[in-house]
Design an enzyme around this catalytic site. Structure first.
Site, mmCIF file in Angstrom:
data_model
loop_
_atom_site.group_PDB
_atom_site.id
_atom_site.type_symbol
_atom_site.label_atom_id
_atom_site.label_comp_id
_atom_site.label_asym_id
_atom_site.label_seq_id
_atom_site.Cartn_x
_atom_site.Cartn_y
_atom_site.Cartn_z
ATOM 1 N N ILE A 92 0.847 -1.190 0.000
ATOM 2 C CA ILE A 92 0.000 0.000 0.000
ATOM 3 C C ILE A 92 0.880 1.236 0.000
ATOM 4 O O ILE A 92 1.734 1.405 0.871
ATOM 5 C CB ILE A 92 -0.904 0.026 1.251
ATOM 6 C CG1 ILE A 92 -1.695 -1.270 1.360
ATOM 7 C CG2 ILE A 92 -1.813 1.254 1.231
ATOM 8 C CD1 ILE A 92 -2.267 -1.526 2.753
ATOM 9 N N CYS A 93 0.658 2.098 -0.964
ATOM 10 C CA CYS A 93 1.368 3.369 -1.018
ATOM 11 C C CYS A 93 0.490 4.404 -0.308
ATOM 12 O O CYS A 93 -0.423 4.977 -0.895
ATOM 13 C CB CYS A 93 1.634 3.777 -2.465
ATOM 14 S SG CYS A 93 2.516 5.344 -2.615
ATOM 15 N N ALA A 94 0.736 4.583 0.982
ATOM 16 C CA ALA A 94 -0.027 5.529 1.797
ATOM 17 C C ALA A 94 0.940 6.240 2.734
ATOM 18 O O ALA A 94 1.693 5.584 3.462
ATOM 19 C CB ALA A 94 -1.108 4.809 2.591
#
Length: 153
Positions: A92-94
């Site tokens: 997850i790119c968060a």
């Protein structure tokens, strides 16, 4: 003497057991202070209506000073969401899992944020660099240096 990580996770787990999880979030497994699993479901109308996803949290001894490693995993046939910030390997790119992590955040606040990220999605698609990233990605998503450039999905 218990580590800071173990004390903090013990406190978070006690709160979850006493107060429960927010709607759409369910604790599946928290047998130790190494990894926990949750399901999240977006409530209300969204592109992900009626879909349930499983999150794996992995903690190192520096939690909560350092963020947990969090990724979507396949469990019982449930797969990762197709989302512009979720790679097909579940990473997850968060920013809250990276540069904007704060020790005041909790496991539940991460779940709620990811639930909100899914709820606000306008188009089901993988990140543009999905295939390249997945081919070269480390096992631990925390070892990726993300570039956060789009918070509109």
């Amino acid at each position: 003497m218990a580590s800071i990580s173990a004390r903090r996770l013990s406190k978070e787990l006690k709160e979850i057991m006493n107060e429960g999880c927010p709607v759409g979030i369910t604790l599946l497994k928290a047998e130790d202070f190494v990894s926990w699993q949750f399901t999240i479901q977006v409530m209300g109308e969204s592109l992900y209506k009626d879909e349930i996803f499983t999150l794996l949290f992995r903690f190192d001894r520096d939690y909560p000073i350092s963020s947990p490693a969090v990724q979507f995993v396949t469990v019982d046939g449930k797969v990762s969401p197709v989302h512009p910030h979720v790679y097909s390997n579940g990473h997850i790119c968060a920013s809250i899992l990276g540069s904007e992590w704060s020790p005041v955040l909790s496991v539940i606040s991460v779940c709620v944020t990811l639930q909100s990220m899914l709820a606000s999605c306008k188009k089901k698609e993988r990140p543009a660099d999905n295939d390249r990233y997945v081919r070269h990605a480390p096992d631990n998503p925390k070892k990726t240096q993300w570039h956060y450039d789009d918070d509109t999905v």
